[in-house]
Design a protein around this motif. Structure first.
Motif, PDB file in Angstrom:
ATOM      1  N   GLY A   1       0.853  -1.192   0.000  1.00 50.46           N
ATOM      2  CA  GLY A   1       0.000   0.000   0.000  1.00 50.46           C
ATOM      3  C   GLY A   1       0.883   1.234   0.000  1.00 50.46           C
ATOM      4  O   GLY A   1       1.949   1.245  -0.607  1.00 50.46           O
ATOM      5  N   ARG A   2       0.441   2.280   0.701  1.00 51.74           N
ATOM      6  CA  ARG A   2       1.302   3.459   0.842  1.00 51.74           C
ATOM      7  C   ARG A   2       2.420   3.087   1.818  1.00 51.74           C
ATOM      8  O   ARG A   2       2.132   2.727   2.967  1.00 51.74           O
ATOM      9  N   PRO A   3       3.670   3.161   1.376  1.00 53.71           N
ATOM     10  CA  PRO A   3       4.750   2.728   2.277  1.00 53.71           C
ATOM     11  C   PRO A   3       4.870   3.639   3.492  1.00 53.71           C
ATOM     12  O   PRO A   3       4.403   4.789   3.478  1.00 53.71           O
TER      13      PRO A   3
ATOM     14  N   GLY B   1       5.287  13.070  -9.045  1.00 55.69           N
ATOM     15  CA  GLY B   1       5.734  13.131  -7.656  1.00 55.69           C
ATOM     16  C   GLY B   1       6.622  11.959  -7.277  1.00 55.69           C
ATOM     17  O   GLY B   1       6.863  11.047  -8.077  1.00 55.69           O
ATOM     18  N   LYS B   2       7.044  11.976  -6.011  1.00 58.36           N
ATOM     19  CA  LYS B   2       7.993  10.944  -5.606  1.00 58.36           C
ATOM     20  C   LYS B   2       7.337   9.593  -5.367  1.00 58.36           C
ATOM     21  O   LYS B   2       8.034   8.589  -5.264  1.00 58.36           O
ATOM     22  N   GLY B   3       6.005   9.538  -5.354  1.00 50.21           N
ATOM     23  CA  GLY B   3       5.328   8.236  -5.350  1.00 50.21           C
ATOM     24  C   GLY B   3       5.644   7.468  -6.627  1.00 50.21           C
ATOM     25  O   GLY B   3       5.744   6.238  -6.626  1.00 50.21           O
TER      26      GLY B   3
ATOM     27  N   TRP C   1       9.176   6.225  -6.277  1.00 56.56           N
ATOM     28  CA  TRP C   1       9.144   5.056  -5.393  1.00 56.56           C
ATOM     29  C   TRP C   1       8.676   3.809  -6.150  1.00 56.56           C
ATOM     30  O   TRP C   1       9.224   2.732  -5.992  1.00 56.56           O
ATOM     31  N   SER C   2       7.666   3.962  -7.020  1.00 54.29           N
ATOM     32  CA  SER C   2       7.117   2.786  -7.693  1.00 54.29           C
ATOM     33  C   SER C   2       7.944   2.374  -8.911  1.00 54.29           C
ATOM     34  O   SER C   2       7.585   1.446  -9.607  1.00 54.29           O
ATOM     35  N   ARG C   3       9.071   3.024  -9.131  1.00 55.34           N
ATOM     36  CA  ARG C   3       9.979   2.678 -10.255  1.00 55.34           C
ATOM     37  C   ARG C   3       9.230   2.784 -11.579  1.00 55.34           C
ATOM     38  O   ARG C   3       9.296   1.902 -12.443  1.00 55.34           O
TER      39      ARG C   3
ATOM     40  N   ASN D   1       8.283  17.990 -12.505  1.00 60.07           N
ATOM     41  CA  ASN D   1       8.564  17.049 -11.429  1.00 60.07           C
ATOM     42  C   ASN D   1       8.416  17.764 -10.097  1.00 60.07           C
ATOM     43  O   ASN D   1       8.780  18.937  -9.969  1.00 60.07           O
ATOM     44  N   SER D   2       7.925  17.046  -9.084  1.00 56.61           N
ATOM     45  CA  SER D   2       7.938  17.591  -7.731  1.00 56.61           C
ATOM     46  C   SER D   2       9.399  17.600  -7.254  1.00 56.61           C
ATOM     47  O   SER D   2      10.266  17.021  -7.903  1.00 56.61           O
ATOM     48  N   PRO D   3       9.670  18.251  -6.102  1.00 62.26           N
ATOM     49  CA  PRO D   3      11.075  18.338  -5.662  1.00 62.26           C
ATOM     50  C   PRO D   3      11.813  16.989  -5.654  1.00 62.26           C
ATOM     51  O   PRO D   3      12.936  16.906  -6.136  1.00 62.26           O
TER      52      PRO D   3
ATOM     53  N   MET E   1       0.380  12.758 -10.476  1.00 63.14           N
ATOM     54  CA  MET E   1       0.842  11.354 -10.432  1.00 63.14           C
ATOM     55  C   MET E   1       1.710  11.142  -9.205  1.00 63.14           C
ATOM     56  O   MET E   1       2.832  11.667  -9.140  1.00 63.14           O
ATOM     57  N   GLY E   2       1.238  10.409  -8.222  1.00 61.86           N
ATOM     58  CA  GLY E   2       2.065  10.093  -7.052  1.00 61.86           C
ATOM     59  C   GLY E   2       2.594  11.331  -6.368  1.00 61.86           C
ATOM     60  O   GLY E   2       3.754  11.383  -5.958  1.00 61.86           O
ATOM     61  N   ALA E   3       1.751  12.341  -6.264  1.00 64.47           N
ATOM     62  CA  ALA E   3       2.122  13.594  -5.586  1.00 64.47           C
ATOM     63  C   ALA E   3       0.881  14.061  -4.836  1.00 64.47           C
ATOM     64  O   ALA E   3      -0.237  13.694  -5.209  1.00 64.47           O
ATOM     65  N   ARG E   4       1.075  14.838  -3.801  1.00 65.98           N
ATOM     66  CA  ARG E   4      -0.071  15.296  -3.015  1.00 65.98           C
ATOM     67  C   ARG E   4      -0.266  16.800  -3.125  1.00 65.98           C
ATOM     68  O   ARG E   4       0.706  17.544  -3.248  1.00 65.98           O
ATOM     69  N   LEU E   5      -1.530  17.204  -3.031  1.00 69.29           N
ATOM     70  CA  LEU E   5      -1.827  18.642  -3.020  1.00 69.29           C
ATOM     71  C   LEU E   5      -1.705  19.152  -1.589  1.00 69.29           C
ATOM     72  O   LEU E   5      -2.656  19.621  -0.988  1.00 69.29           O
TER      73      LEU E   5
ATOM     74  N   LEU F   1      -3.620  10.122  -9.753  1.00 66.93           N
ATOM     75  CA  LEU F   1      -3.148   8.731  -9.637  1.00 66.93           C
ATOM     76  C   LEU F   1      -2.496   8.576  -8.275  1.00 66.93           C
ATOM     77  O   LEU F   1      -1.536   9.290  -7.959  1.00 66.93           O
ATOM     78  N   ASP F   2      -2.982   7.660  -7.463  1.00 63.19           N
ATOM     79  CA  ASP F   2      -2.353   7.412  -6.167  1.00 63.19           C
ATOM     80  C   ASP F   2      -2.663   5.985  -5.734  1.00 63.19           C
ATOM     81  O   ASP F   2      -3.730   5.452  -6.023  1.00 63.19           O
ATOM     82  N   ILE F   3      -1.735   5.414  -4.985  1.00 61.63           N
ATOM     83  CA  ILE F   3      -1.960   4.057  -4.476  1.00 61.63           C
ATOM     84  C   ILE F   3      -2.928   4.062  -3.297  1.00 61.63           C
ATOM     85  O   ILE F   3      -3.513   3.058  -2.943  1.00 61.63           O
TER      86      ILE F   3
ATOM     87  N   GLY G   1      -4.176   3.010  -7.797  1.00 62.46           N
ATOM     88  CA  GLY G   1      -3.366   1.832  -8.088  1.00 62.46           C
ATOM     89  C   GLY G   1      -1.899   2.168  -8.027  1.00 62.46           C
ATOM     90  O   GLY G   1      -1.517   3.297  -7.685  1.00 62.46           O
ATOM     91  N   ASP G   2      -1.086   1.199  -8.371  1.00 63.90           N
ATOM     92  CA  ASP G   2       0.359   1.390  -8.351  1.00 63.90           C
ATOM     93  C   ASP G   2       0.809   2.216  -9.567  1.00 63.90           C
ATOM     94  O   ASP G   2       0.378   1.953 -10.696  1.00 63.90           O
ATOM     95  N   GLY G   3       1.688   3.161  -9.316  1.00 62.51           N
ATOM     96  CA  GLY G   3       2.109   4.102 -10.353  1.00 62.51           C
ATOM     97  C   GLY G   3       2.625   3.437 -11.611  1.00 62.51           C
ATOM     98  O   GLY G   3       2.195   3.761 -12.729  1.00 62.51           O
ATOM     99  N   LYS G   4       3.533   2.502 -11.430  1.00 60.39           N
ATOM    100  CA  LYS G   4       4.136   1.848 -12.598  1.00 60.39           C
ATOM    101  C   LYS G   4       3.079   1.058 -13.376  1.00 60.39           C
ATOM    102  O   LYS G   4       3.006   1.144 -14.602  1.00 60.39           O
TER     103      LYS G   4
END
Ligand code: ADP
Ligand code: MG
Length: 554
Positions: free
Chosen positions: A151-153, A211-213, A216-218, A236-238, A269-273, A294-296, A313-316
């Motif tokens: 899930g969310r690590p 984002g960094k999600g 993380w999901s490669r 890209n996020s930071p 994508m894998g980033a939060r507001l 898009l978020d897990i 779902g999972d980013g990748k």
């Protein structure tokens, strides 16, 4: 069969679950455990402060894709490492904290360093438990690793009491546990995939935020294919930086504020507001901005701004789905649009605004001038650690990333003091890559003693301290205060010789008063086989480029 000790069973279970690194400080009751872990093939890194060790553990988790360990003594040791648990939770990175604890049979008696560790760890963790029986150690390690990774690590905690560490059980009584596989890669609802692409097609001013999600999901290969096929502008996020290369022609990172403010549709994508993205709200964002998300984590959907299309779902896996769905469409975002022109012009004017500072050779250096040489020198495959206020913010705009998971910084929690722990984690897990840490003097100071750790293990981290003598910079005179004079709270010693600290401990240091000498020092540092620190005193009036609106710096 024979007996096995709690320490050995713990080390074997961790190793079985892919915990290959432990960062920590030994003492009661874990002093023997670290050596046992080494014997079982775990790389143990002895650090100087539990906070830094806990930061190293979750950076190593993010970089390796498995939770890595932090080991501390009981009571105060565990409390110090809560800093890392909190930071890992906020950044959605895995780690496992193993806290020594006083023996179970003394619970409540006021034992040495006795503390309610499980209770206190719980709010910072996805899972926190005490190990009560030696034979069940593999069970608890499996539980902890699975919760951390799936899930969310996030971080997990295991309480490891003295009598469990030193306890024994019969090998045949051990509760064996399965090895936790890679996290399941969940797919999004196929209807939502089509709806997301329809939404993108209907947008006039679309923007993808990576984002960094996703890092993380490669997901880098899938995202690169998606951006190439759709030709969508992205940023890209930071710490998402590099997942799409910063130097890609479709990157609008150099026009970030305009891109966020004027986009009519943001594909998150894998980033939060959250605060980093100004909550997705005006004035930072368009009032009517449409969000495809898009978020897990389903709970994240709709945070702060209602989501039009949710891809849970999972980013990748999900970007792979999007790419397959694109096979049935001819669509891509056109090459010539007013939106692209606006963004290109804004990027050009932003570059022009900082060019005079980049070109300014006067001593002491300003931020942009220092970054000019750092950027020219920086290898493409360097893992970059950036920390400090201006040092980090300006560094993010100046130092490009072309690979995913090659940037670590203060992150979602805005934590200062993570830098040296992160650098150690990067160096230990990526021995073949250059590790470059650029910190402000205040950020460096939080865990500065970790340079001794780097030197002891000969970790070739290239540190640069952009030194403006203060938290956010020195104010008033740079001379030491006269007797009785009140010091501004944010002031630190201007010109403090952090380079000599490194020299004194066995590394190599430089003090660069004239920016014209910086490049040569950087080259010498890279050639040196070991930790180095280049200390660059800055002009204390140097800062970021003037921002258009006050709210941009809030
Ligand atoms: P950034 O700081 O880059 O904006 P955040 O940490 O705010 O990133 O957000 C990362 C998001 O990525 C979190 O909401 C998290 O749930 C999500 N995430 C974590 N793992 C995955 C994954 N495997 N696939 C998709 N999203 C993920
Ligand atoms: Mg400073």
């Amino acid at each position: 069969m024979g007996t096995v000790s709690g320490a050995t069973l713990m080390a074997r279970s961790l190793k079985q679950q892919g915990v290959d690194y432990i960062f920590g400080i030994v003492g009661f009751p874990v002093q023997g455990f670290a050596a046992v872990a080494q014997k079982e093939g775990i790389r143990y890194v002895g650090m100087r402060n539990e906070q830094a060790a806990s930061y190293a553990a979750h950076a190593a988790g993010y970089l390796t894709g498995r939770p890595q360990g932090c080991l501390t003594v009981s009571g105060p040791g565990v409390i110090h490492a809560f800093a890392g648990l909190a930071n890992a939770k906020q950044n959605c990175w895995p780690m496992i904290l193993i806290g020594g604890a006083s023996p179970v049979f003394q619970n409540g008696m006021g034992g040495f360093q006795e503390e309610r560790q499980v209770e206190l760890a719980a709010p910072y963790c996805k899972y926190a438990h005490a190990i009560e029986h030696v034979h069940r150690i593999p069970y608890y390690v499996n539980q902890a690793v699975r919760h951390s990774l799936f899930g969310r690590p996030g971080p997990v905690y295991l309480d490891f009491p003295d009598d469990i560490i030193n306890g024994q059980c019969e090998e045949e009584d051990v509760t064996q546990a399965a090895t936790v596989p890679e996290p399941p890669r969940t797919l999004a609802d196929p209807d939502a995939v089509e709806a997301a692409l329809n939404a993108l097609e209907s947008a006039e001013r679309p923007l993808v935020v990576v984002g960094k999600g996703m890092a993380w999901s490669r997901a880098e290969d899938e995202i690169r294919e998606f951006i190439e096929r759709t030709q969508l502008p992205f940023l890209n996020s930071p710490m998402g930086k590099g997942t799409m290369p910063d130097n890609d022609s479709l990157s609008v990172g150099a026009a970030r504020s305009t891109a966020l403010r004027d986009a009519d549709l943001v594909f998150l994508m894998g980033a939060r507001l959250n605060w980093i993205m100004h909550y997705g709200l005006p004035p930072r964002f368009n009032e009517n901005v449409r969000i495809v998300q898009l978020d897990i984590s389903p709970e994240e959907i709709g945070t702060n701004v209602p989501t039009e299309v949710a891809l849970v779902g999972d980013g990748k896996a999900v970007v792979g789905q999007l790419n397959r769905a694109l096979d049935n469409r001819q669509w891509f975002y056109p090459a010539e649009t007013t939106w692209r022109t606006t963004l290109r012009e804004k990027a050009e004017s932003n570059h022009a605004a900082v060019q005079p500072m980049i070109d300014d050779d006067s001593a002491p250096s300003n931020y942009y001038r220092a970054y000019k040489d750092i950027v020219d020198w920086l290898p493409d495959d360097a893992i970059i650690i950036g920390e400090g206020a201006n040092t980090m913010d300006i560094g993010r705009t100046q130092m490009p990333n072309v690979h995913s998971r090659h940037r670590l910084d203060a992150g979602s929690y805005g934590t200062m003091g993570v830098g040296l722990g992160f650098a150690i984690a990067a160096a230990v897990t990526n021995p073949d890559k250059p590790i470059v840490s650029v910190q402000g003097d205040s950020a460096f100071g939080f865990t500065g003693m970790e340079i001794e750790t780097m030197i002891r293990y000969n970790l070739p981290v290239k540190m640069i301290v952009l030194n403006n003598g203060g938290i956010g910079g020195h104010s008033g005179s740079t001379e030491p205060p006269a007797p009785g004079e009140i010091q501004p709270p944010g002031n630190l010693t201007y010109g403090a010789r952090y380079d000599l600290m490194v020299e004194g401990l066995g590394g190599k240091g430089w003090y660069i008063e004239d920016p014209k000498d910086l490049r040569a020092a950087l080259d010498e540092a890279m050639a040196h086989d070991g930790p180095t620190l280049i200390n660059v005193p800055l002009n204390i009036r140097s800062g970021r480029k003037p921002q258009e609106h006050a709210w941009l710096t809030q």
